[in-house]
Motif scaffolding. Structure first.
Motif, PDB file in Angstrom:
ATOM      1  N   GLN A   1       0.826  -1.214   0.000  1.00 31.91           N
ATOM      2  CA  GLN A   1       0.000   0.000   0.000  1.00 31.91           C
ATOM      3  C   GLN A   1       0.855   1.256   0.000  1.00 31.91           C
ATOM      4  N   VAL A   2       1.934   1.255   0.783  1.00 34.66           N
ATOM      5  CA  VAL A   2       2.813   2.420   0.866  1.00 34.66           C
ATOM      6  C   VAL A   2       3.466   2.708  -0.482  1.00 34.66           C
ATOM      7  N   ALA A   3       3.998   1.674  -1.120  1.00 32.20           N
ATOM      8  CA  ALA A   3       4.669   1.863  -2.404  1.00 32.20           C
ATOM      9  C   ALA A   3       3.695   2.362  -3.467  1.00 32.20           C
ATOM     10  N   SER A   4       2.510   1.757  -3.511  1.00 34.81           N
ATOM     11  CA  SER A   4       1.515   2.170  -4.490  1.00 34.81           C
ATOM     12  C   SER A   4       1.076   3.605  -4.267  1.00 34.81           C
ATOM     13  N   HIS A   5       0.901   3.990  -2.999  1.00 38.91           N
ATOM     14  CA  HIS A   5       0.475   5.361  -2.708  1.00 38.91           C
ATOM     15  C   HIS A   5       1.565   6.361  -3.071  1.00 38.91           C
ATOM     16  N   ASN A   6       2.816   5.994  -2.880  1.00 37.15           N
ATOM     17  CA  ASN A   6       3.908   6.884  -3.286  1.00 37.15           C
ATOM     18  C   ASN A   6       3.891   7.116  -4.791  1.00 37.15           C
ATOM     19  N   PHE A   7       3.640   6.067  -5.561  1.00 33.92           N
ATOM     20  CA  PHE A   7       3.516   6.220  -7.010  1.00 33.92           C
ATOM     21  C   PHE A   7       2.351   7.145  -7.347  1.00 33.92           C
ATOM     22  N   TRP A   8       1.233   6.952  -6.653  1.00 37.45           N
ATOM     23  CA  TRP A   8       0.041   7.769  -6.896  1.00 37.45           C
ATOM     24  C   TRP A   8       0.334   9.237  -6.599  1.00 37.45           C
ATOM     25  N   LYS A   9       1.035   9.511  -5.524  1.00 43.18           N
ATOM     26  CA  LYS A   9       1.381  10.890  -5.162  1.00 43.18           C
ATOM     27  C   LYS A   9       2.303  11.506  -6.219  1.00 43.18           C
ATOM     28  N   GLU A  10       3.249  10.727  -6.723  1.00 39.28           N
ATOM     29  CA  GLU A  10       4.132  11.227  -7.781  1.00 39.28           C
ATOM     30  C   GLU A  10       3.326  11.598  -9.025  1.00 39.28           C
ATOM     31  N   ASP A  11       2.371  10.746  -9.392  1.00 39.19           N
ATOM     32  CA  ASP A  11       1.533  11.024 -10.561  1.00 39.19           C
ATOM     33  C   ASP A  11       0.694  12.280 -10.355  1.00 39.19           C
ATOM     34  N   GLN A  12       0.187  12.456  -9.141  1.00 36.25           N
ATOM     35  CA  GLN A  12      -0.602  13.652  -8.851  1.00 36.25           C
ATOM     36  C   GLN A  12       0.245  14.916  -8.967  1.00 36.25           C
ATOM     37  N   MET A  13       1.480  14.846  -8.505  1.00 32.04           N
ATOM     38  CA  MET A  13       2.382  15.996  -8.598  1.00 32.04           C
ATOM     39  C   MET A  13       2.711  16.319 -10.046  1.00 32.04           C
ATOM     40  N   VAL A  14       2.915  15.278 -10.861  1.00 34.23           N
ATOM     41  CA  VAL A  14       3.204  15.492 -12.278  1.00 34.23           C
ATOM     42  C   VAL A  14       2.011  16.148 -12.966  1.00 34.23           C
ATOM     43  N   GLU A  15       0.799  15.671 -12.666  1.00 37.72           N
ATOM     44  CA  GLU A  15      -0.405  16.251 -13.271  1.00 37.72           C
ATOM     45  C   GLU A  15      -0.574  17.710 -12.836  1.00 37.72           C
ATOM     46  N   GLN A  16      -0.282  17.989 -11.572  1.00 40.14           N
ATOM     47  CA  GLN A  16      -0.412  19.358 -11.069  1.00 40.14           C
ATOM     48  C   GLN A  16       0.584  20.280 -11.757  1.00 40.14           C
ATOM     49  N   ARG A  17       1.807  19.825 -11.948  1.00 41.51           N
ATOM     50  CA  ARG A  17       2.822  20.650 -12.627  1.00 41.51           C
ATOM     51  C   ARG A  17       2.464  20.870 -14.084  1.00 41.51           C
ATOM     52  N   SER A  18       1.907  19.802 -14.723  1.00 41.29           N
ATOM     53  CA  SER A  18       1.496  19.932 -16.116  1.00 41.29           C
ATOM     54  C   SER A  18       0.385  20.955 -16.263  1.00 41.29           C
ATOM     55  N   GLY A  19      -0.552  20.953 -15.285  1.00 42.31           N
ATOM     56  CA  GLY A  19      -1.637  21.921 -15.327  1.00 42.31           C
ATOM     57  C   GLY A  19      -1.140  23.331 -15.132  1.00 42.31           C
ATOM     58  N   GLU A  20      -0.135  23.509 -14.285  1.00 44.26           N
ATOM     59  CA  GLU A  20       0.417  24.857 -14.059  1.00 44.26           C
ATOM     60  C   GLU A  20       1.145  25.366 -15.300  1.00 44.26           C
ATOM     61  N   VAL A  21       1.827  24.457 -16.012  1.00 46.30           N
ATOM     62  CA  VAL A  21       2.540  24.868 -17.226  1.00 46.30           C
ATOM     63  C   VAL A  21       1.566  25.282 -18.313  1.00 46.30           C
ATOM     64  N   GLU A  22       0.462  24.535 -18.427  1.00 44.96           N
ATOM     65  CA  GLU A  22      -0.549  24.861 -19.441  1.00 44.96           C
ATOM     66  C   GLU A  22      -1.255  26.162 -19.100  1.00 44.96           C
TER      67      GLU A  22
END
Length: 209
Positions: free
Chosen positions: A188-209
């Protein structure tokens, strides 16, 4: 945004192969020799060790996410197999053991999928393991900080000692519970860390756009 290169990406191939083979091989030896050596256990342990090596090679060659997923699951499944062999000694009946292990495997897969199924619950469980806010969470964190570094060694030593002293069931119950909880919790910890990384990437992509 590109990830910063990892030190392992500059390693020579022999280091990339040898390091995970030794580390995963040591952990796999627990699943091979608890409760006793069998050819199927050896084959599964070797297979998971080689999976860890393959994941490490992928990480070293820049395939970070794919390699990490393979690395993590290989390690978690080594612990899961160790638990499964201990549970077989405790339960005795193969049919009941298979049913119990199917349930545990379902929980393991659910723990991995939890960030996608219920992000809020997954985040709560993740925070309670890293920065607990409840008394129970803080107690678990303190226990884990002391327990995790010695889980493998204590499981092996306690198993050998208790078996010699005639407390087989107690020893294997300890191993079964400990390694079941570790494999499921870390999944669960490893999967959630991946999920958090994906959320951060999506947030940065939205800020760039």
């Amino acid at each position: 945004m590109k990830n910063k290169p990892l030190p392992v990406e500059s390693w020579s191939l022999w280091k990339v192969v040898l390091f995970p083979f030794v580390v995963y091989g040591i952990w796999a030896s627990l699943s091979i020799f608890i409760p006793y050596f069998t050819p199927p256990a050896f084959f599964i342990g070797l297979l998971l060790t080689m999976a860890g090596v393959a994941g490490f090679i992928l990480v070293s060659r820049g395939q970070r996410r794919t390699g990490q997923i393979i690395l993590y699951h290989a390690f978690f499944l080594i612990m899961f197999v160790t638990a499964a062999r201990a549970w077989l000694v405790i339960i005795g009946n193969v049919a009941l053991w298979a049913l119990w292990m199917t349930l545990l495997m379902g929980i393991y897969l659910l723990a991995w999928a939890l960030p996608s199924l219920d992000p809020k619950l997954s985040d709560l469980l993740w925070r309670e393991q890293y920065t607990p806010e409840t008394k129970v969470g803080k107690a678990v964190l303190r226990f884990s900080a002391k327990f995790l570094p010695i889980a493998g060694a204590s499981g092996a030593l306690f198993g050998m000692y208790a078996t010699r002293e005639g407390h087989d069931n107690l020893a294997f119950l300890f191993v079964g519970i400990a390694f079941s909880l570790l494999s499921i919790g870390l999944s669960q910890v490893a999967s959630h860390n991946f999920w958090k990384e994906d959320q951060m990437v999506e947030q940065r992509s939205g800020e760039v756009e």
